[in-house]
Scaffold this active site. Sequence first.
Site, mmCIF file in Angstrom:
data_model
loop_
_atom_site.group_PDB
_atom_site.id
_atom_site.type_symbol
_atom_site.label_atom_id
_atom_site.label_comp_id
_atom_site.label_asym_id
_atom_site.label_seq_id
_atom_site.Cartn_x
_atom_site.Cartn_y
_atom_site.Cartn_z
ATOM 1 N N LYS A 47 -8.464 0.331 34.564
ATOM 2 C CA LYS A 47 -7.764 0.558 33.555
ATOM 3 C C LYS A 47 -7.704 -1.443 32.244
ATOM 4 C CE LYS A 47 -2.120 0.074 33.468
ATOM 5 N NZ LYS A 47 -2.260 -0.437 31.527
ATOM 6 N N ASP A 49 -7.601 -3.768 29.388
ATOM 7 C CA ASP A 49 -6.567 -4.440 28.140
ATOM 8 C C ASP A 49 -6.439 -4.050 27.275
ATOM 9 O OD1 ASP A 49 -3.602 -6.009 28.622
ATOM 10 O OD2 ASP A 49 -5.208 -7.990 29.184
ATOM 11 N N GLU A 192 -7.122 -5.348 34.351
ATOM 12 C CA GLU A 192 -6.018 -5.572 34.649
ATOM 13 C C GLU A 192 -5.394 -4.447 35.802
ATOM 14 O OE1 GLU A 192 -2.354 -3.398 32.107
ATOM 15 O OE2 GLU A 192 -4.225 -3.339 31.410
#
Length: 340
Positions: A47, A49, A192
């Site tokens: 993921k 950021d 993240e």
Amino acid sequence: MHRTGPRAGQAGKGLSFTAMPTRIAPMLATPTSRLPADDAAWGYEFKWDGVRAIVYVDGGKARAMSRNDKDITATYPELQAMAESIGKRKMVLDGELVALDTAGRPSFGVLQSRMHVTSPAAIARLADQTPVTFLAFDLLHLDRRSLLDLPYAERRQRLEGLDLAGDSWQTPPSFTGHGEAVWQASKEQQLEGIVLKRLKSTYIPGSRSTDWLKLKNQLMQEVVIAGWKPGAGSRQGAIGSLLLGVNGDDGGLVYVGNVGTGFTDAALKMLAADLAPLTCDEPPFAEPIPRSHARDAHWVTPSLVGEVRFSEWTRDGRLRHPAWRGLRPDKTPEEVRRES
């Protein structure tokens, strides 16, 4: 871990010819707190950021749209170099715009300086000072074919077959199965979290589907700014804290606490300028909030969205130890709900 392999140039049985779309709303992931039991049925991505963007590439030109349908093409001129490298081909890419910190990790705080700029001269200067990279993680349309109805695994194979790689654009990895290892790697690299995508899932524009999940390493929450309180000491005459809300089940704005840490001086000045024209007389919350929190508050029309990092939700529905991460111009107040 086994990365999905490229199979470039596949014909795609059953795909019909279609015109280049003008808008595809991004598919959204549902928050989760655990990895799925059927590990081999999922693809795993890190993921990133940053800011989500759907990028339309047509004949060497790029057009980028944010999650809330704002044209952000001019803000990120790096995308034009990618479009020129692609040449005459037409495609729609889903991905994330990220800026790196000094350790080489995507940083939403660093990206903030690029997100609110409209002056061409300032954009050009910041593009040199704080370069942005587009991470393309999905392929939604290629030449005259829509790929929305293809399974995620095949879309990824086609995307990787394009070999999109340059100074300001990359195709980040996707891993089939081995979710625990990918998650641990995201922690070790201080990212993240991870995004989980069912290998057989099609792309459903605008949908928040359980075929896509997000597992975060830190608790974060989008919030609506409802007001602010004056600072003291070194913040005398400036914003001391922001009063925050999220939309409740009935649509009314619910108070979830205030945040007074995580701000840079530049962020406070920008917030003061953004909030000044939004001043209103009454608190925008659906129900009264504690007097101690409302005392000396300056209320604003709830039209700006931000994001905070926090440790947990309290029993009375407040954010514990929130820290400011930045504004989210790519989100609308109506979207903001408490994440489970």
